[in-house]
Scaffold this active site. Sequence first.
Site, PDB file in Angstrom:
ATOM      1  N   HIS A 453       5.851  -9.633 -17.622  1.00 16.47           N
ATOM      2  CA  HIS A 453       5.596  -9.192 -16.247  1.00 16.47           C
ATOM      3  C   HIS A 453       6.696  -8.258 -15.760  1.00 16.47           C
ATOM      4  O   HIS A 453       6.441  -7.174 -15.247  1.00 16.47           O
ATOM      5  CB  HIS A 453       5.491 -10.412 -15.328  1.00 16.47           C
ATOM      6  CG  HIS A 453       5.340 -10.060 -13.880  1.00 16.47           C
ATOM      7  ND1 HIS A 453       6.406  -9.983 -13.027  1.00 16.47           N
ATOM      8  CD2 HIS A 453       4.244  -9.706 -13.169  1.00 16.47           C
ATOM      9  CE1 HIS A 453       5.967  -9.630 -11.828  1.00 16.47           C
ATOM     10  NE2 HIS A 453       4.661  -9.463 -11.895  1.00 16.47           N
ATOM     11  N   ARG A 615      16.646  14.832  11.706  1.00 12.65           N
ATOM     12  CA  ARG A 615      15.974  13.922  12.626  1.00 12.65           C
ATOM     13  C   ARG A 615      17.015  13.205  13.461  1.00 12.65           C
ATOM     14  O   ARG A 615      17.992  12.657  12.929  1.00 12.65           O
ATOM     15  CB  ARG A 615      15.135  12.906  11.855  1.00 12.65           C
ATOM     16  CG  ARG A 615      14.190  12.151  12.758  1.00 12.65           C
ATOM     17  CD  ARG A 615      13.290  11.249  11.965  1.00 12.65           C
ATOM     18  NE  ARG A 615      14.026  10.115  11.445  1.00 12.65           N
ATOM     19  CZ  ARG A 615      13.477   9.199  10.652  1.00 12.65           C
ATOM     20  NH1 ARG A 615      12.221   9.316  10.265  1.00 12.65           N
ATOM     21  NH2 ARG A 615      14.185   8.187  10.227  1.00 12.65           N
ATOM     22  N   GLU A 749       4.487  10.018  13.489  1.00 11.91           N
ATOM     23  CA  GLU A 749       4.390   8.856  12.603  1.00 11.91           C
ATOM     24  C   GLU A 749       3.651   7.704  13.259  1.00 11.91           C
ATOM     25  O   GLU A 749       3.577   6.615  12.713  1.00 11.91           O
ATOM     26  CB  GLU A 749       5.786   8.425  12.152  1.00 11.91           C
ATOM     27  CG  GLU A 749       6.752   8.212  13.298  1.00 11.91           C
ATOM     28  CD  GLU A 749       8.180   7.955  12.849  1.00 11.91           C
ATOM     29  OE1 GLU A 749       8.368   7.379  11.777  1.00 11.91           O
ATOM     30  OE2 GLU A 749       9.099   8.332  13.600  1.00 11.91           O
ATOM     31  N   ASN A 772       4.962   7.668   5.565  1.00 10.13           N
ATOM     32  CA  ASN A 772       5.250   6.248   5.299  1.00 10.13           C
ATOM     33  C   ASN A 772       4.948   5.407   6.540  1.00 10.13           C
ATOM     34  O   ASN A 772       4.190   4.441   6.483  1.00 10.13           O
ATOM     35  CB  ASN A 772       6.716   6.036   4.902  1.00 10.13           C
ATOM     36  CG  ASN A 772       7.028   6.631   3.548  1.00 10.13           C
ATOM     37  OD1 ASN A 772       6.136   7.126   2.865  1.00 10.13           O
ATOM     38  ND2 ASN A 772       8.289   6.611   3.179  1.00 10.13           N
ATOM     39  N   CYS A 836       6.585  14.622   5.273  1.00 10.39           N
ATOM     40  CA  CYS A 836       7.514  13.950   4.383  1.00 10.39           C
ATOM     41  C   CYS A 836       7.069  12.509   4.219  1.00 10.39           C
ATOM     42  O   CYS A 836       6.278  12.006   5.007  1.00 10.39           O
ATOM     43  CB  CYS A 836       8.937  14.036   4.907  1.00 10.39           C
ATOM     44  SG  CYS A 836       9.149  13.118   6.392  1.00 10.39           S
TER      45      CYS A 836
HETATM   46 MG    MG Z   1       9.995   5.950  11.032  1.00  9.52          MG
END
Ligand code: MG
Length: 882
Positions: A453, A615, A749, A772, A836
């Site tokens: 595994h 950012r 986001e 994400n 991104c």
């Molecule tokens: Mg974030």
Amino acid sequence: MDQKYVYFFNEGNATMSELLGRKGANLAEMVNLNLPVPAGFTITTEACRRFYEEGKQIHPVISSQIEDALATLEQITGKAIGHPTRPLLVSVRSGSSISMPGMMDTILNLGMNDKTAVSLADNTGNPSFAYDSYRRFIQMFSDIVLNVDGSLFEAELTKMKERAGVVRDSDLSADQLFELVHIYKMIVAEETEEPFPEDPIEQLMLAIGAVFDSWYNQRAMIYRRIHKIPDHLGTAVTIQEMVFGNCGDTSGTGIAFSRHPSTGSPHLFGEFLLNAQGEDIVAGIRTPETLDLLKETIPRAYQKLTAVAQCLEKHYRDIQDIEFTVENNRLFLLQTRSAKRTAEAAIKVVVDMANENLISREEALMRVDPAFLCPLMQYTIDPQAELEVIGSGMGASSGAATGIITFDAEEAERLHRTGLSVILVRPETTPEDIHGMVASDGILTVRGGVTSHAAVVARDLGKPAIVGCGTFIVDLEERRLYTDTLTLNEGDVITICGSTGRVINGEAPLVPPTFSEEFRTLLMWANEVKILPVLGSVNTPKEARLARKLGAEGVGLCRTEQMFKDPHRRPVMTKMMLSRNQIERRKILNKLIPMQRKAFLGIFREMEGRPVTIRLIDPPLHEFLPNAETLTLEIERASVAGNTTEMEEKQALLERVKILHESNPAFGHRGCRLGITYPEIYECQTQAIAEAALELKKEGIFVYPRIIVPLLSDSHEMQAVRENVQNSLEQVFTLYEDRIDIPIGAFLELPRACLTADKMAAHADFFVFGTNDLTQSTYGFSRDDAEGKYLAYYLDHKILADNPFVVLDQEGVGELIKVGVTKGRLKNPDLKIGVCGDHTSEKHSVEFLQNAGLDFISCLPHKIPIARISAAQAAIKSLKRG
Ligand code: MG
Ligand code: ADP
Ligand code: MG
């Protein structure tokens, strides 16, 4: 007319692999190319499915077609199955449409019995050959068809060799082999309570059934699960006249690759055994020699093989993996298929082939699977370094990693969140450990092999792993790792090398990957065709340098909070978060500014002349606050020790931590929410960015900073932050008596930000989607929990087709991106929009993003080459579509 279940080799071709299996289809293709292939026919995969439908019976329609084909084969070969003077012997071979090497069964020398053995001995004048073939047949047939444990035969073979005083099977005399056959038959009679079947037709039908049956054997099922091969395909069965590599020293068997499968070097490469049959190599019974042996002993067969390999490679336009046998100086081909190869070889081969004009550059680019290149991006241990090797196991997943030892998945995850590199050490891993494996930089298990595994998952995740490292004893209770001479505790640092299986004490110096000339060429070709610019997501100057080296066309995302994860800077950040009021906060921020400025200066320098998107800080509180439980313990300890000052300090701290506690920190007081309520934080950051840029401008270095605002949900947030940022910029410009254009953009986001993108665009100069968090917020999945808990179940049970954190969900998240792009450009047709996230190197996602009209993608430095190839493939595909 009945359905056709049986195809002679000359009735098939390479495109028929679904029906004939890859092996059958390629044998047919080789026959069409007039290559020397022993005659035969293939029973289709449809017959296999029918076999299971009939409750594991060969339907009479099928068996009568088999008998007809056998009659034809007898005509062609001038021999007959079971014939007393001209016996035909065949192999019964498995093969599905997707090659599963060695997973199913094959039976050789079928048609042997007491009578045919005698005539074979007489016809060839070589009785040892005849009885060698016979004993091989009994062993294989009994093992596969009659389920007699193969080790019983092996034991007798070993005994016989000992008695005869020989080492190699092929040194046994005819008499000894004859005796062995007798012993083997007694074993069968004893184990099955029936005599060994002497009737060749009965042998054949039983063998065909057993090969169909092997489709569902354990190892084939596991192989299919790992490689996502559907169960319904079934296997074809090929019946082929035997050729004999075991009839003396002008015979033998081998495997040849038209180019080297691990380096890609364009020379014939392979293995050969003199006086042997094919399964000797596959089963690893004897260690084969190189093809040089063939070249020396049977030069004509070697020359022919070289020519055939080239012919096949030209024909298939890919490296071939060829199984061959030489019988009395004559070469026969038994199989060809596209060779499995390493990532390194895959690249060299396509670039070489394009340079040889065998394939086009586009085809070279299309042929590499971007995801398959991950091993080439890994760090390796500096070959110059002196190392303290403290143990070794099996290298199960390549690459090297350094980190602190931890013994369970939860702890690995916690430490990872605080920015530390972790090596997860376990006796073995189970599916419950997956979240810890995701969070670790490397995995080390004491038990298990390369298909355990831990090994399978590590390779899947592209993480270095060592398994079966028996040097160590793991004590999970004491959280320690022992060797004979050394004890390591949780928290100690080790380095593992997943390529060599070495475990090294402490931190070994790692070097970034170096790329072969061919890889650099391929990446250059990628740049010539791709449409999407590829930028890097980097947080430090060092990462920026690596990104540049790997071809980043700028920085698409620099996450400023990441700069504060190292042990020196972290406490300052923590203090800032704990500040009670603006005055306190400003004081600490003043310490943070120079740190940030320095980092920005470094990144700008590396990215001279290119855009750098920074950012503003987005610190999820819990990642920087002290742990309340730990604090409580420390307070207790201080109180026991009578240390009142420490106790009071820590108590005050705990109070503060409790006030700041959030029930759902991921959606907590962070991102622009923090920037709006505590405007001084973004002011300071803006100041650091502008100062760094203007300092460099003074030096004549041109930089293109852009500022982006995180976690927006409403355009008024953007408006408020923008005002604040612009004011701060103006202050710096006044001070420096100079100015520079710094666009201010929106980071999208959260779904609401996408849905209101037109309003956002009124205040934003550009957009970047963060896929994400957009995936987390769209699904309402927390990634760590999903991947650690239910996502594996979802994927296994096909509730979701793919992990949405790996392959962009086009229906949901993709739709939000499309809405965002459309609405944003409605307001501002020239709006530049990037993406991104972890999706930006995955090929399907990149294709989607290109077609959705995005202006750039940004990914982690070591993913940049993968993203470039993915972007090239997306461009080539859309070019083809016109
Ligand atoms: Mg974030
Ligand atoms: P696998 O799929 O496991 O490779 P194969 O059907 O290719 O199984 O058979 C394994 C080996 O058996 C081949 O590599 C070849 O050397 C030998 N073999 C198969 N058919 C014949 C044949 N007709 N004559 C001689 N050797 C054979
Ligand atoms: Mg084979």
